[in-house]
Design a protein around this motif. Structure first.
Motif, PDB file in Angstrom:
ATOM      1  N   UNK A 450       0.831  -1.204   0.000  1.00  0.00           N
ATOM      2  CA  UNK A 450       0.000   0.000   0.000  1.00  0.00           C
ATOM      3  C   UNK A 450       0.868   1.258   0.000  1.00  0.00           C
ATOM      4  N   UNK A 451       1.889   1.287   0.835  1.00  0.00           N
ATOM      5  CA  UNK A 451       2.752   2.469   0.890  1.00  0.00           C
ATOM      6  C   UNK A 451       3.541   2.642  -0.385  1.00  0.00           C
ATOM      7  N   UNK A 452       3.973   1.543  -0.982  1.00  0.00           N
ATOM      8  CA  UNK A 452       4.713   1.635  -2.246  1.00  0.00           C
ATOM      9  C   UNK A 452       3.832   2.249  -3.337  1.00  0.00           C
ATOM     10  N   UNK A 453       2.554   1.841  -3.377  1.00  0.00           N
ATOM     11  CA  UNK A 453       1.637   2.369  -4.387  1.00  0.00           C
ATOM     12  C   UNK A 453       1.364   3.854  -4.172  1.00  0.00           C
ATOM     13  N   UNK A 454       1.156   4.252  -2.917  1.00  0.00           N
ATOM     14  CA  UNK A 454       0.876   5.662  -2.637  1.00  0.00           C
ATOM     15  C   UNK A 454       2.108   6.521  -2.887  1.00  0.00           C
ATOM     16  N   UNK A 455       3.277   6.030  -2.504  1.00  0.00           N
ATOM     17  CA  UNK A 455       4.491   6.801  -2.763  1.00  0.00           C
ATOM     18  C   UNK A 455       4.658   7.055  -4.256  1.00  0.00           C
ATOM     19  N   UNK A 456       4.414   6.056  -5.065  1.00  0.00           N
ATOM     20  CA  UNK A 456       4.548   6.213  -6.518  1.00  0.00           C
ATOM     21  C   UNK A 456       3.593   7.283  -7.033  1.00  0.00           C
ATOM     22  N   UNK A 457       2.364   7.306  -6.515  1.00  0.00           N
ATOM     23  CA  UNK A 457       1.406   8.321  -6.937  1.00  0.00           C
ATOM     24  C   UNK A 457       1.858   9.718  -6.521  1.00  0.00           C
ATOM     25  N   UNK A 458       2.326   9.853  -5.286  1.00  0.00           N
ATOM     26  CA  UNK A 458       2.772  11.163  -4.811  1.00  0.00           C
ATOM     27  C   UNK A 458       3.950  11.678  -5.620  1.00  0.00           C
ATOM     28  N   UNK A 459       4.892  10.789  -5.912  1.00  0.00           N
ATOM     29  CA  UNK A 459       6.069  11.179  -6.686  1.00  0.00           C
ATOM     30  C   UNK A 459       5.665  11.600  -8.092  1.00  0.00           C
ATOM     31  N   UNK A 460       4.762  10.875  -8.712  1.00  0.00           N
ATOM     32  CA  UNK A 460       4.374  11.150 -10.101  1.00  0.00           C
ATOM     33  C   UNK A 460       3.494  12.385 -10.239  1.00  0.00           C
ATOM     34  N   UNK A 461       2.699  12.682  -9.199  1.00  0.00           N
ATOM     35  CA  UNK A 461       1.696  13.734  -9.339  1.00  0.00           C
ATOM     36  C   UNK A 461       1.967  14.987  -8.514  1.00  0.00           C
ATOM     37  N   UNK A 462       2.752  14.860  -7.412  1.00  0.00           N
ATOM     38  CA  UNK A 462       2.892  15.994  -6.501  1.00  0.00           C
ATOM     39  C   UNK A 462       4.313  16.175  -5.976  1.00  0.00           C
ATOM     40  N   UNK A 463       5.298  15.744  -6.735  1.00  0.00           N
ATOM     41  CA  UNK A 463       6.687  15.816  -6.254  1.00  0.00           C
ATOM     42  C   UNK A 463       7.112  17.246  -5.956  1.00  0.00           C
ATOM     43  N   UNK A 464       6.511  18.220  -6.644  1.00  0.00           N
ATOM     44  CA  UNK A 464       6.937  19.609  -6.482  1.00  0.00           C
ATOM     45  C   UNK A 464       6.381  20.269  -5.220  1.00  0.00           C
ATOM     46  N   UNK A 465       5.264  19.777  -4.692  1.00  0.00           N
ATOM     47  CA  UNK A 465       4.634  20.446  -3.551  1.00  0.00           C
ATOM     48  C   UNK A 465       4.544  19.583  -2.298  1.00  0.00           C
ATOM     49  N   UNK A 466       4.788  18.289  -2.405  1.00  0.00           N
ATOM     50  CA  UNK A 466       4.631  17.404  -1.251  1.00  0.00           C
ATOM     51  C   UNK A 466       5.914  16.632  -0.954  1.00  0.00           C
ATOM     52  N   UNK A 467       7.046  17.313  -1.026  1.00  0.00           N
ATOM     53  CA  UNK A 467       8.333  16.649  -0.791  1.00  0.00           C
ATOM     54  C   UNK A 467       8.410  16.046   0.604  1.00  0.00           C
ATOM     55  N   UNK A 468       7.917  16.776   1.618  1.00  0.00           N
ATOM     56  CA  UNK A 468       7.998  16.263   2.990  1.00  0.00           C
ATOM     57  C   UNK A 468       7.116  15.037   3.179  1.00  0.00           C
ATOM     58  N   UNK A 469       5.972  15.002   2.505  1.00  0.00           N
ATOM     59  CA  UNK A 469       5.087  13.845   2.616  1.00  0.00           C
ATOM     60  C   UNK A 469       5.682  12.629   1.898  1.00  0.00           C
ATOM     61  N   UNK A 470       6.302  12.869   0.760  1.00  0.00           N
ATOM     62  CA  UNK A 470       6.963  11.779   0.038  1.00  0.00           C
ATOM     63  C   UNK A 470       8.090  11.201   0.878  1.00  0.00           C
ATOM     64  N   UNK A 471       8.827  12.068   1.543  1.00  0.00           N
ATOM     65  CA  UNK A 471       9.908  11.612   2.420  1.00  0.00           C
ATOM     66  C   UNK A 471       9.365  10.749   3.552  1.00  0.00           C
ATOM     67  N   UNK A 472       8.237  11.164   4.145  1.00  0.00           N
ATOM     68  CA  UNK A 472       7.631  10.413   5.232  1.00  0.00           C
ATOM     69  C   UNK A 472       7.167   9.035   4.775  1.00  0.00           C
ATOM     70  N   UNK A 473       6.416   8.993   3.677  1.00  0.00           N
ATOM     71  CA  UNK A 473       5.907   7.724   3.172  1.00  0.00           C
ATOM     72  C   UNK A 473       7.057   6.813   2.753  1.00  0.00           C
ATOM     73  N   UNK A 474       8.082   7.388   2.122  1.00  0.00           N
ATOM     74  CA  UNK A 474       9.224   6.595   1.676  1.00  0.00           C
ATOM     75  C   UNK A 474       9.957   5.950   2.842  1.00  0.00           C
ATOM     76  N   UNK A 475      10.090   6.708   3.947  1.00  0.00           N
ATOM     77  CA  UNK A 475      10.793   6.173   5.112  1.00  0.00           C
ATOM     78  C   UNK A 475      10.060   4.960   5.681  1.00  0.00           C
TER      79      UNK A 475
END
Length: 592
Positions: A450-475
């Motif tokens: 589940x986290x892998x799928x959501x991280x991929x979506x965040x990176x593809x769609x919101x990498x410019x505005x949600x860097x901190x959230x991508x970092x959290x999910x990735x960790x």
């Protein structure tokens, strides 16, 4: 516990934890926070406790964070079709839900709360503030540093029309600084008194609050403005005590007398049950300060808003289209994450406060349970997918005000605020689902997927505005990848990821209970284990939790801090105060 001999004065490294709030089973919204042009649901103001746990290589419990906490950390703005001519007006937007952890949700609706207030012209009422400070021994160090900085920041915000009193409690309770109007002449003396607050004694919170409310009631009689008690503590108040002398009894009594309560937590996790209880009282709100910098930043920006009540008794009633049911409500304490059987869902809001960020409440729609095997109902252009009604009473206790709107299907593209809101709800539901699978079902593979799928979506769609959230999910994704046997993505990973696994001790220098041949394990769940034995038989002899950053490991039960450095297969630990050194090499866990 790991013991180092011939050493008693151990220097500890401070690892600060931050809080957010656990979820409550109730469905009422205890606080709404508004800006000059928008409103956002209150309750938890952040998910920084959750973030802090992840930073310390822990897997947080699903009850330690909420959707409203995550939403409150972002500025979400919905378009307003017509000007708002009253204190509160509704706005809405919607988008295809597409939530990884809630595939049954088909539509996600966002509600915004607009206001006719002019933020530039608005000024808060004079404030009679009684600060009630926990000075017990547990507050020594960082917690009391945060309190002192908070009070200094508040002193900077107060002026000649405002009044400040400081009550201290530990084993004894007393008025530390009598009521004083804040002027340019006496601010230096007030700040000197604040800097001199020292910790000692045990904790007797209810005695401190009792005196604080007594002082507040007495000083309010001759004060032209609002009166508020502000409690600073690292302890969880006993919210179950509703007797007159108990925490909730005092808060309720103060509320009846027009005295608000702001609780500021430092150094402990303050759960949603506490936020719910405090905020259920008129004029009640709760914040958490994780550091001195955090305290200064929050209070410099938001003090005027956090002490300013605007309206009461807000109710939001949602009635979905007959072919749909509400699958989830996000952005309120006690988020509703399952199908609702009633046609209407009503959220009650006792108090409304001002704030700077825009935000909203979100709800998702799914097919009715009796038609789950049928296609989702199609909505024609202009057809209503949900009716929303709003009522509230202004602070002046005037007549009940109302507004309503129909969330209608249209051909317009969703706004940027709605796209951001969906990404955050997608993240929240995935984090909640993954940590639940870990703690409740021991299903590490499902959590990882589940986290892998959501991280991929965040990176593809919101990498410019949600860097901190991508970092959290990735960790968290890395932790669950490790636990489930998937390959760990090391790109951008914290240094401590390399610690995970089993290490065999090859050499020890100094007096320590560990010996050559022992095996230690560090795992992503922040568990530290020691295995000893002979003739190939290894048995666990030590177990405790650990915290870690980029340079040090802290063993919680032993209260020991080690510097560490490692290569791919070698690990070196050093206890700086005693000079103890431990050398280790990586081994296969299955061999232990």
């Amino acid at each position: 516990m790991l013991l180092i001999r011939k050493f008693t004065a151990i220097i500890l490294t401070v690892f600060a934890a931050v809080s957010t709030f656990a979820q409550d089973e109730e469905s009422s919204l205890e606080e709404v926070v508004v800006t000059g042009i928008r409103a956002t649901a209150g309750g938890a103001q952040d998910i920084d406790f959750f973030r802090g746990e992840v930073e310390q290589a822990r897997i947080p419990h699903p009850n330690t964070f909420t959707a409203e906490g995550l939403l409150s950390q972002h500025n979400i703005i919905f378009p307003l079709s017509t000007p708002c001519d009253q204190l509160f007006c509704l706005s809405s937007d919607y988008i295809e839900a597409d939530l990884v952890a809630q595939p049954e949700a088909k539509i996600l609706v966002g509600l915004g709360f607009n206001t006719n207030l002019n933020q530039q012209k608005w000024r808060r009422d004079p404030i009679n503030l009684v600060a009630v400070v926990d000075k017990s021994g547990s507050m020594n160090g960082l917690p009391l540093d945060i309190v002192r900085e908070s009070l200094l920041a508040i002193a900077d915000q107060l002026n000649g029309d405002d009044q400040l009193t400081i009550v201290l409690y530990g084993s004894q309770t007393h008025v530390y600084m009598p009521s004083v109007k804040l002027t340019k002449k006496n601010k230096r003396a007030v700040k000197k008194s604040i800097k001199s607050i020292a910790s000692s004694g045990s904790t007797y919170m209810e005695a401190g609050l009792k005196l604080g409310y007594k002082v507040a009631a007495e000083t309010a009689q001759s004060f032209n403005g609002s009166t508020r008690v502000m409690l600073f503590t690292d302890e969880r108040p006993n919210v179950g005590n509703v007797k007159p002398e108990g925490f909730m009894g005092l808060a309720q009594s103060g509320s009846i007398n027009g005295i608000g309560l702001t609780t500021i937590g430092v150094g402990r996790q303050f759960g949603a049950d506490l936020a719910t209880k405090i905020s259920s009282v008129r004029g009640g709100n709760l914040f958490f300060m994780q550091s001195v910098v955090d305290a200064r930043k929050i209070l410099d920006a938001s003090f005027d808003f956090m002490v300013s009540e605007l309206a009461y008794d807000m109710k939001i009633t949602i009635t979905p289209h007959s072919g749909y049911s509400i699958a989830g409500i996000y952005g309120v304490p006690g988020a509703l994450l399952g199908w609702q059987q009633d046609r209407n869902v009503t959220i009650t809001v006792p108090t409304i406060f001002l704030s700077e960020n825009g935000g909203g409440i979100f709800f998702s729609l799914a097919k009715n349970q009796n038609s789950v095997h049928l296609p989702a109902p199609s909505l024609e252009e202009g057809e209503s997918m949900a009716q929303v009604k709003l009522t509230y009473r202004e602070k002046t206790n005037g007549p009940l005000q109302s507004d309503e709107l129909a969330v209608k299907a249209n051909a317009m593209l969703p706004s940027e605020g709605m796209k951001l809101g969906r990404a955050l709800i997608d993240e929240f539901t995935a984090l909640h689902y993954a940590t639940t699978e870990h703690y409740m079902n021991n299903n590490q593979q499902e959590a990882y997927s589940v986290l892998h799928a959501v991280k991929s979506k965040l990176v593809n769609e919101h990498a410019d505005v949600l860097a901190s959230e991508i970092q959290l999910v990735s960790a968290l994704e890395r932790r669950f990848a490790f636990l489930s046997g998937n390959s760990v993505d090391s790109e951008g990973a914290p240094k401590y990821v390399g610690l995970w696994g089993a290490w065999k001790i090859t050499n020890v220098r100094g007096g320590v209970t560990l010996k050559r041949g022992d095996v230690v394990k560090f795992n992503p769940e922040s568990e530290f284990e020691v295995f000893s034995g002979s003739d190939g038989e290894m048995h666990r002899t030590e177990y405790e939790d650990y915290k870690v950053n980029e340079a040090q490991i802290y063993l919680e039960d032993s209260r020991l801090t080690f510097d560490y450095r490692f290569t791919k297969n070698k690990l070196h630990l050093r206890h700086r105060p005693t000079g103890v050194k431990i050398y280790l090499e990586k081994v296969v866990e299955s061999d232990v």
